[in-house]
Design an enzyme around this catalytic site. Structure first.
Site: not given
Ligand SMILES: [Zn+2]
Length: 627
Positions: A132, A161, A210, A265, A356, A404-405
């Site tokens: 990210r 990702d 992803h 996901e 997290y 790391t968005e």
């Protein structure tokens, strides 16, 4: 005077001249298994340190260590010698780290002691997401050096990702053509350093979800070539050719015991419609897309094993069954880890609530924009990685994850990492009975100071503000008429954000900085709440508290309406208060909407109007107070 008497007198003299030395318990992180203090001090000089690998532990202090002996060490400091002993170079390395911490604390005059030490868990890791946002090899190397001082021994490198593929691959130049990435030389450099620090680097090549970044350059590997998608097609052989090729190159480059394949996901909708995926399911007797995913993971797991490596995946790899030998990384709460351990898989615990570290570590109004949660140092420290798991033997270890968005710079990365990674080091290494929050907090303050002196940018722990507090009058039964009173809610709150139900709103306590604690969440509807005061009361103020977390699509109500009633049926409008919080502000906000006036009523109705009439918009309220 006899010589020992002279020495004692000298020691007394020295002690009276210098400040009392810090107790050893207060200087070492992570806290060792056992420390036995001895009389006297040792003048440190390099020549005095003797490092020895012990082949036979019979009769040796290390012989008593049953778990993780390969990382254990024994350190004896006498008046004239320093002896470090271990069964492996790793153990000796940890003895040196301990010695370095002692020297930081005591300088050249070390107290005499014996330390016998071994970790509780074999795996103590940190994950960095470099997809990210990209962090170059020098940034990575800086972090490895600091981790090693605290005996952190795994670096989970999230290399791919949806945003970008960050590792150069032979034969697939398009993957990294237009993005910052690591060359094989960069990787080599990081691995060489990690080797010298006894840190295993675990690369992650994410599948089957992803993976939008791969779709952009190789859409033929996906179920829908023309429609942006993040899941590889499990029906097409070319997908396995690609994945096995990039995995082979990765295993060759890293040569780590473990390879992480993601597995989290995945949206399975495309697989349900894709003719290739459908054919795969028919041919292999797979009943649903969970089983299709499981089949794909199984095939990859088999491939990785055939090359002499072991597979790790996020806990979704349990869905539809999992091949033996695979390690589960449990991130969705504790349940994944509990289920995996019960099924005989080794687990690495990384539950979001404790691990997290992309979440804010203090009052989020004054912190950088983050994912929206609240994870202070203490909460990381309080986590026991074996929590809820019957057989601790299956818990390989624990890891903190930094997605790391919202983290774009090295400074910010380090700010999120420290001191929370120091807490990870201790919960992964030290026995529960050796843990002590006050002691750790004091050591963390020093660790921050020492890291800052080395140029790291840490969160300022000494200025920590702490959890959200409630104004005094709201918890005062003499003042707050609503305290403990019955609440009726017209539109249902979401079961995921239900706190303690209706009573949450009149419990005299504000919710947390984190929306998941002490808040009622309402999805795509107004909050329509009536408080019954039990009898008619004189009212001069009504307060309704709301929170906004932009990054989670939780917004302030556009306005809050107050009305009053004697019978609970006919309500007299009291007034409406408009929202003044900027709804584009990504920093969380907390607002008290207030009505002030003079009225008498038994029932008070508070309506918060949903601001954005769009799918997925939330309203969050935590408290109503009346006086
Ligand atoms: Zn498909």
């Amino acid at each position: 005077m006899r010589p020992s008497f002279i020495a004692a007198a000298l020691a007394t003299l020295l002690l009276s001249c210098s400040p009392k030395p810090e107790s050893v318990e207060k200087v070492l992180t992570p806290t060792p298994l056992s420390i036995d203090m001895a009389e006297g001090t040792c003048r440190f000089s390099k020549a005095a340190v003797r490092n020895t690998i012990i082949n036979n532990t019979e009769g040796h202090a290390l012989g008593k260590i049953e778990k993780n002996r390969n990382q254990a060490y024994f350190l004896r400091i006498t008046r004239d010698s320093i002896i470090a002993e271990a069964c492996t170079p790793v153990g000796l390395f940890y003895a040196q780290q301990t010695l370095a911490q002692l020297r930081d604390a005591y300088g050249e005059t070390l107290p005499c002691m014996e330390i016998t030490d071994a970790p509780r868990f074999a795996y103590r890791g940190v994950m960095l997401d470099v997809s990210r946002h990209f962090f170059d090899k020098d940034c990575i190397k800086r972090q490895l050096k600091l981790w090693a001082k605290y005996k952190i021994n795994r670096f989970h490198w999230h290399l791919t990702d949806g945003i970008a593929w960050r590792i150069e691959m032979k034969g697939y130049p398009e993957l990294t053509a237009n993005v910052e990435h690591y060359t094989p030389e960069d990787i080599r450099e990081v691995l060489d350093l990690a080797d010298s620090l006894h840190i295993e680097v675990i690369p992650e090549i994410e599948m089957f979800g992803h993976s939008e970044e791969v779709w952009k350059v190789y859409p033929h590997l996906f179920c829908t070539e023309n429609e942006r998608t993040s899941e590889y097609c499990i029906g097409k052989e070319s997908v396995f050719t690609f994945l096995e090729d990039v995995l082979s190159q990765t295993m060759e480059m890293f040569d780590s015991e473990y390879i992480h394949i993601g597995g989290d996901e995945a949206y399975k909708g495309h697989w349900a419609k894709c003719p290739d995926c459908q054919r795969r399911m028919r041919e292999n007797g797979l009943k649903n897309t969970d089983e299709l995913q499981s089949w794909g993971i199984g095939r990859i797991s088999h491939f990785i094993n055939s090359k002499g490596h072991k597979m790790i995946g996020w806990d979704e790899i349990l869905e539809g069954g999992l091949a033996p030998g695979a390690v589960v990384m449990s991130w969705r709460g504790l349940d994944g880890g509990i289920a995996a351990a019960a099924a005989g898989h080794e687990v690495i615990m990384t539950p979001g609530r404790y691990c997290y570290i992309n979440n804010s570590q203090d009052d989020p109004r004054f912190e950088p924009v983050s994912q929206g949660g609240y994870l202070p140092l203490k909460q990381v420290y309080e986590y026991d990685p074996a929590m809820g798991i019957e057989n601790e033997e299956y818990v390989m270890g624990v890891q903190v994850n930094l997605w790391t968005e919202y983290v774009a710079t090295q400074k910010h990365l380090e700010y999120m990492l420290y001191p929370r990674s120091f807490a990870l080091a201790e919960i992964g290494w030290s026995m529960n009975e050796r843990k002590n929050w006050e002691s750790f907090h004091a050591r963390a303050l020093k660790a921050v100071e020492s890291a800052e002196a080395m140029g790291y940018n840490c969160f300022d722990l000494k200025a920590e503000k702490g959890e959200r507090t409630t104004p005094q009058w709201i918890s005062d039964p003499e003042v707050n008429l609503a305290l403990g009173k019955d609440v009726t809610i017209a539109n249902p709150y979401h079961k995921q954000y239900s706190a303690s139900g209706e009573s949450t709103l009149t419990d005299g306590k504000f919710g947390s900085w984190e929306c998941g604690k002490g808040w009622l969440g309402f999805l795509e509807c107004d909050t329509d709440i009536v408080v019954d005061l039990g009898e008619e009361k004189e009212i001069s103020e009504v307060m309704a508290s709301y929170g906004q977390w932009y990054t989670l699509w939780i917004w302030m109500p556009s306005s809050v309406r107050f009305s009053f009633s004697q019978d609970g049926v006919n309500f007299e409008p009291g007034g409406e208060v408009l929202n003044t919080v900027d709804t584009e502000d990504m920093i969380p906000s907390f607002a008290e909407f207030k009505w002030n006036g003079n009225t008498k009523a038994r029932y008070v109705r508070i309506e918060g109007l949903v601001r954005r009439d769009e799918a997925g918009a939330w309203l969050f309220t935590d408290e109503i107070a009346i006086r």
